[in-house]
Write a protein that holds these residues in place. Structure first.
Motif, PDB file in Angstrom:
ATOM      1  N   VAL A   1       4.097   2.002   2.328  1.00 32.08           N
ATOM      2  CA  VAL A   1       4.937   3.112   1.876  1.00 32.08           C
ATOM      3  C   VAL A   1       4.159   4.403   2.060  1.00 32.08           C
ATOM      4  CG1 VAL A   1       6.330   4.026  -0.017  1.00 32.08           C
ATOM      5  CG2 VAL A   1       5.873   1.557   0.119  1.00 32.08           C
ATOM      6  N   ALA A   2       4.809   5.427   2.565  1.00 29.51           N
ATOM      7  CA  ALA A   2       4.171   6.736   2.719  1.00 29.51           C
ATOM      8  C   ALA A   2       4.917   7.760   1.873  1.00 29.51           C
ATOM      9  CB  ALA A   2       4.158   7.176   4.178  1.00 29.51           C
ATOM     10  N   GLU A   3       4.160   8.632   1.230  1.00 25.30           N
ATOM     11  CA  GLU A   3       4.786   9.734   0.504  1.00 25.30           C
ATOM     12  C   GLU A   3       5.273  10.814   1.473  1.00 25.30           C
ATOM     13  OE1 GLU A   3       5.539   9.120  -2.357  1.00 25.30           O
ATOM     14  OE2 GLU A   3       3.908   8.917  -3.808  1.00 25.30           O
ATOM     15  N   ALA A   4       4.649  10.877   2.640  1.00 27.01           N
ATOM     16  CA  ALA A   4       5.069  11.821   3.683  1.00 27.01           C
ATOM     17  C   ALA A   4       4.681  11.253   5.031  1.00 27.01           C
ATOM     18  CB  ALA A   4       4.419  13.191   3.479  1.00 27.01           C
TER      19      ALA A   4
ATOM     20  N   ASP B   1       0.841  -1.196   0.000  1.00 25.10           N
ATOM     21  CA  ASP B   1       0.000   0.000   0.000  1.00 25.10           C
ATOM     22  C   ASP B   1       0.871   1.239   0.000  1.00 25.10           C
ATOM     23  OD1 ASP B   1      -2.592  -1.320   0.259  1.00 25.10           O
ATOM     24  OD2 ASP B   1      -1.911  -1.862   2.269  1.00 25.10           O
ATOM     25  N   VAL B   2       0.446   2.232  -0.768  1.00 22.19           N
ATOM     26  CA  VAL B   2       1.101   3.543  -0.772  1.00 22.19           C
ATOM     27  C   VAL B   2       0.085   4.564  -0.282  1.00 22.19           C
ATOM     28  CG1 VAL B   2       2.226   5.321  -2.160  1.00 22.19           C
ATOM     29  CG2 VAL B   2       2.619   2.899  -2.690  1.00 22.19           C
ATOM     30  N   VAL B   3       0.410   5.274   0.789  1.00 18.17           N
ATOM     31  CA  VAL B   3      -0.489   6.300   1.319  1.00 18.17           C
ATOM     32  C   VAL B   3       0.152   7.657   1.113  1.00 18.17           C
ATOM     33  CG1 VAL B   3      -1.540   4.757   3.005  1.00 18.17           C
ATOM     34  CG2 VAL B   3       0.469   6.088   3.654  1.00 18.17           C
ATOM     35  N   ALA B   4      -0.688   8.660   0.908  1.00 16.07           N
ATOM     36  CA  ALA B   4      -0.170  10.008   0.671  1.00 16.07           C
ATOM     37  C   ALA B   4       0.523  10.558   1.904  1.00 16.07           C
ATOM     38  CB  ALA B   4      -1.314  10.937   0.255  1.00 16.07           C
ATOM     39  N   GLU B   5      -0.041  10.319   3.068  1.00 17.41           N
ATOM     40  CA  GLU B   5       0.568  10.820   4.302  1.00 17.41           C
ATOM     41  C   GLU B   5       0.074  10.010   5.471  1.00 17.41           C
ATOM     42  OE1 GLU B   5       1.247  14.967   6.843  1.00 17.41           O
ATOM     43  OE2 GLU B   5       0.096  14.994   4.981  1.00 17.41           O
ATOM     44  N   THR B   6       0.937   9.805   6.445  1.00 13.04           N
ATOM     45  CA  THR B   6       0.558   9.155   7.684  1.00 13.04           C
ATOM     46  C   THR B   6       1.470   9.656   8.787  1.00 13.04           C
ATOM     47  OG1 THR B   6       0.047   7.026   8.726  1.00 13.04           O
ATOM     48  CG2 THR B   6       2.083   7.141   7.445  1.00 13.04           C
ATOM     49  N   GLY B   7       1.155   9.292  10.008  1.00 11.71           N
ATOM     50  CA  GLY B   7       2.041   9.659  11.099  1.00 11.71           C
ATOM     51  C   GLY B   7       3.335   8.879  11.025  1.00 11.71           C
ATOM     52  N   SER B   8       3.225   7.550  11.028  1.00 12.77           N
ATOM     53  CA  SER B   8       4.394   6.684  10.998  1.00 12.77           C
ATOM     54  C   SER B   8       4.013   5.356  10.348  1.00 12.77           C
ATOM     55  CB  SER B   8       4.914   6.438  12.421  1.00 12.77           C
ATOM     56  OG  SER B   8       5.741   5.307  12.485  1.00 12.77           O
ATOM     57  N   THR B   9       4.735   4.951   9.325  1.00 15.27           N
ATOM     58  CA  THR B   9       4.456   3.654   8.698  1.00 15.27           C
ATOM     59  C   THR B   9       4.736   2.521   9.684  1.00 15.27           C
ATOM     60  OG1 THR B   9       6.694   3.592   7.735  1.00 15.27           O
ATOM     61  CG2 THR B   9       4.908   4.452   6.349  1.00 15.27           C
ATOM     62  N   ASN B  10       5.727   2.684  10.539  1.00 19.74           N
ATOM     63  CA  ASN B  10       5.997   1.637  11.530  1.00 19.74           C
ATOM     64  C   ASN B  10       4.820   1.465  12.484  1.00 19.74           C
ATOM     65  OD1 ASN B  10       8.605   0.827  10.702  1.00 19.74           O
ATOM     66  ND2 ASN B  10       9.314   0.781  12.820  1.00 19.74           N
ATOM     67  N   SER B  11       4.275   2.575  12.980  1.00 15.71           N
ATOM     68  CA  SER B  11       3.142   2.487  13.906  1.00 15.71           C
ATOM     69  C   SER B  11       1.931   1.868  13.232  1.00 15.71           C
ATOM     70  CB  SER B  11       2.792   3.877  14.434  1.00 15.71           C
ATOM     71  OG  SER B  11       3.860   4.410  15.197  1.00 15.71           O
ATOM     72  N   ASP B  12       1.683   2.259  11.985  1.00 12.66           N
ATOM     73  CA  ASP B  12       0.532   1.714  11.260  1.00 12.66           C
ATOM     74  C   ASP B  12       0.679   0.220  11.017  1.00 12.66           C
ATOM     75  OD1 ASP B  12      -0.359   4.293  11.214  1.00 12.66           O
ATOM     76  OD2 ASP B  12      -0.007   4.622   9.073  1.00 12.66           O
ATOM     77  N   LEU B  13       1.877  -0.204  10.606  1.00 12.04           N
ATOM     78  CA  LEU B  13       2.081  -1.612  10.302  1.00 12.04           C
ATOM     79  C   LEU B  13       2.142  -2.445  11.587  1.00 12.04           C
ATOM     80  CD1 LEU B  13       2.149  -2.951   7.596  1.00 12.04           C
ATOM     81  CD2 LEU B  13       4.641  -2.929   7.653  1.00 12.04           C
ATOM     82  N   ALA B  14       2.628  -1.855  12.666  1.00 11.50           N
ATOM     83  CA  ALA B  14       2.625  -2.552  13.950  1.00 11.50           C
ATOM     84  C   ALA B  14       1.194  -2.848  14.399  1.00 11.50           C
ATOM     85  CB  ALA B  14       3.359  -1.730  15.004  1.00 11.50           C
ATOM     86  N   ALA B  15       0.290  -1.906  14.152  1.00 12.35           N
ATOM     87  CA  ALA B  15      -1.123  -2.142  14.486  1.00 12.35           C
ATOM     88  C   ALA B  15      -1.690  -3.280  13.642  1.00 12.35           C
ATOM     89  CB  ALA B  15      -1.925  -0.863  14.269  1.00 12.35           C
ATOM     90  N   ARG B  16      -1.321  -3.333  12.381  1.00 13.53           N
ATOM     91  CA  ARG B  16      -1.768  -4.443  11.524  1.00 13.53           C
ATOM     92  C   ARG B  16      -1.199  -5.766  12.018  1.00 13.53           C
ATOM     93  NH1 ARG B  16      -1.224  -2.577   5.195  1.00 13.53           N
ATOM     94  NH2 ARG B  16      -1.914  -0.401   5.419  1.00 13.53           N
ATOM     95  N   ALA B  17       0.050  -5.751  12.475  1.00 19.82           N
ATOM     96  CA  ALA B  17       0.670  -6.977  12.983  1.00 19.82           C
ATOM     97  C   ALA B  17      -0.086  -7.500  14.200  1.00 19.82           C
ATOM     98  CB  ALA B  17       2.137  -6.716  13.333  1.00 19.82           C
ATOM     99  N   ARG B  18      -0.470  -6.592  15.091  1.00 23.45           N
ATOM    100  CA  ARG B  18      -1.218  -7.005  16.280  1.00 23.45           C
ATOM    101  C   ARG B  18      -2.574  -7.570  15.912  1.00 23.45           C
ATOM    102  NH1 ARG B  18       1.250  -2.201  18.147  1.00 23.45           N
ATOM    103  NH2 ARG B  18      -0.634  -0.973  17.735  1.00 23.45           N
ATOM    104  N   ALA B  19      -3.101  -7.132  14.778  1.00 20.80           N
ATOM    105  CA  ALA B  19      -4.391  -7.642  14.306  1.00 20.80           C
ATOM    106  C   ALA B  19      -4.238  -8.933  13.495  1.00 20.80           C
ATOM    107  CB  ALA B  19      -5.091  -6.586  13.457  1.00 20.80           C
ATOM    108  N   GLY B  20      -2.991  -9.417  13.355  1.00 23.73           N
ATOM    109  CA  GLY B  20      -2.759 -10.693  12.685  1.00 23.73           C
ATOM    110  C   GLY B  20      -2.392 -10.610  11.228  1.00 23.73           C
ATOM    111  N   ALA B  21      -1.938  -9.453  10.753  1.00 28.30           N
ATOM    112  CA  ALA B  21      -1.568  -9.320   9.344  1.00 28.30           C
ATOM    113  C   ALA B  21      -0.495 -10.330   8.969  1.00 28.30           C
ATOM    114  CB  ALA B  21      -1.072  -7.902   9.054  1.00 28.30           C
ATOM    115  N   ALA B  22      -0.554 -10.788   7.738  1.00 29.96           N
ATOM    116  CA  ALA B  22       0.383 -11.805   7.260  1.00 29.96           C
ATOM    117  C   ALA B  22       1.761 -11.218   7.014  1.00 29.96           C
ATOM    118  CB  ALA B  22      -0.147 -12.427   5.968  1.00 29.96           C
TER     119      ALA B  22
END
Length: 297
Positions: free
Chosen positions: A78-81, A51-72
């Motif tokens: 990827v963030a543009e900003a 996934d490519v997002v235009a902007e987020t706070g932190s890609t690590n924080s976002d993906l860590a939340a997905r990991a806790r939810a069981g993401a594969a």
């Protein structure tokens, strides 16, 4: 990753929404997420989503939340900003929109003992340095543990860095690389970018494809060897690129203490071995390394 005060940013909020166009800066076109998925999400490959997002706070924080939810395993974000990105030692890291590669990957190295997970950020650093040398045709070294470093105008400059976090039984690895930052946009005088180094290409799509392919190959070799840095050849690949070895250093340790000496080795756990002036050897697992210029003779 670069620690800095917040520099000028473009104000990009989202593609397809009102607000500044993603094409405001024609030197920094947006990434083509559909094309990236077509090229990188292949049957039997490591990468399972991108996934490519235009902007987020932190890609690590976002993906860590997905990991806790069981993401594969194999999720790539990827963030543009980023507005709240963090580097090592909880430093703030910021850069103008679309001026670099800002991404995180989710890995579940179940074949590897947990005590060897410390090699993952080193592996990502090796993959990044190797890719940039091959595709951008610039010589990139690794300052221990995994700061991407290059020489610009005779001085060592930081090109990017890596942050690893455990979440939901997974390892989330964040990577930031300065690609097109101009001199006036550098967050600190010790930072650099591929553009300022005269890279053969600064096309972020090309660099991202090559980086993720290189990372997938090294990761498979490492996991096949159960994370053994020698059997997977990761130790050799890292020491060949480590700019810290053989140099006098000062290591700022947690607790406001400092260790001075010569960086003489990397041990089996990826720690930096420093030989102090009295001849003792001390292995350091965390700290901020400063390369010290030798005293003139």
């Amino acid at each position: 990753m670069n620690a800095s005060d917040t520099p000028r940013r473009s104000g990009l909020r989202g593609f397809g929404h009102s607000g500044p166009s993603p094409w405001t800066d024609l030197d920094r076109p947006p990434l083509d997420a559909e094309a990236l998925r077509h090229d990188l999400l292949v049957p039997g490959g490591l990468w399972t989503s991108l996934d490519v997002v235009a902007e987020t706070g932190s890609t690590n924080s976002d993906l860590a939340a997905r990991a806790r939810a069981g993401a594969a395993q194999g999720a790539v974000l990827v963030a543009e900003a980023q507005s709240a990105a963090r580097g090592r030692l909880d430093r703030q890291w910021t850069a103008p929109a679309r001026s670099g590669l800002f991404l995180s990957v989710l890995l579940r190295p179940e074949e590897v003992p947990v005590e060897r997970y410390g090699w993952l950020p080193i592996l990502v650093g090796v993959a990044a340095a190797s890719t940039l040398g091959r595709i951008a045709e610039v010589e990139v070294g690794l300052k221990w543990p995994n700061d991407l470093q290059m020489e610009i105008d005779g001085a060592e400059r930081k090109l990017g860095g890596i942050l690893t976090e455990l979440s939901g039984g997974a390892v989330v690895v964040g990577l930031g690389i300065n690609v097109t930052l101009r001199a006036e946009e550098l967050p600190v005088p010790t930072a650099g970018s591929l553009a300022l180094a005269g890279a053969a290409t600064t096309d972020r799509g090309t660099l991202l494809r090559a980086l993720l392919r290189e990372l997938a190959g090294l990761y498979r070799e490492w996991t096949a060897a159960a994370g053994d840095p020698h059997a997977s050849d990761l130790m050799r690949a890292y020491t060949d690129r480590c700019t810290t070895l053989g140099r006098p250093v000062k290591v700022h340790l947690p607790g406001d203490t400092e260790l001075a000496g010569e960086a003489v080795a990397i041990d089996r756990d990826g720690r930096l071995v420093v030989r102090t002036p009295d001849g003792a050897r001390r292995a350091v697992g965390a700290g901020d390394v400063v390369h010290v210029r030798p005293e003139p003779r």
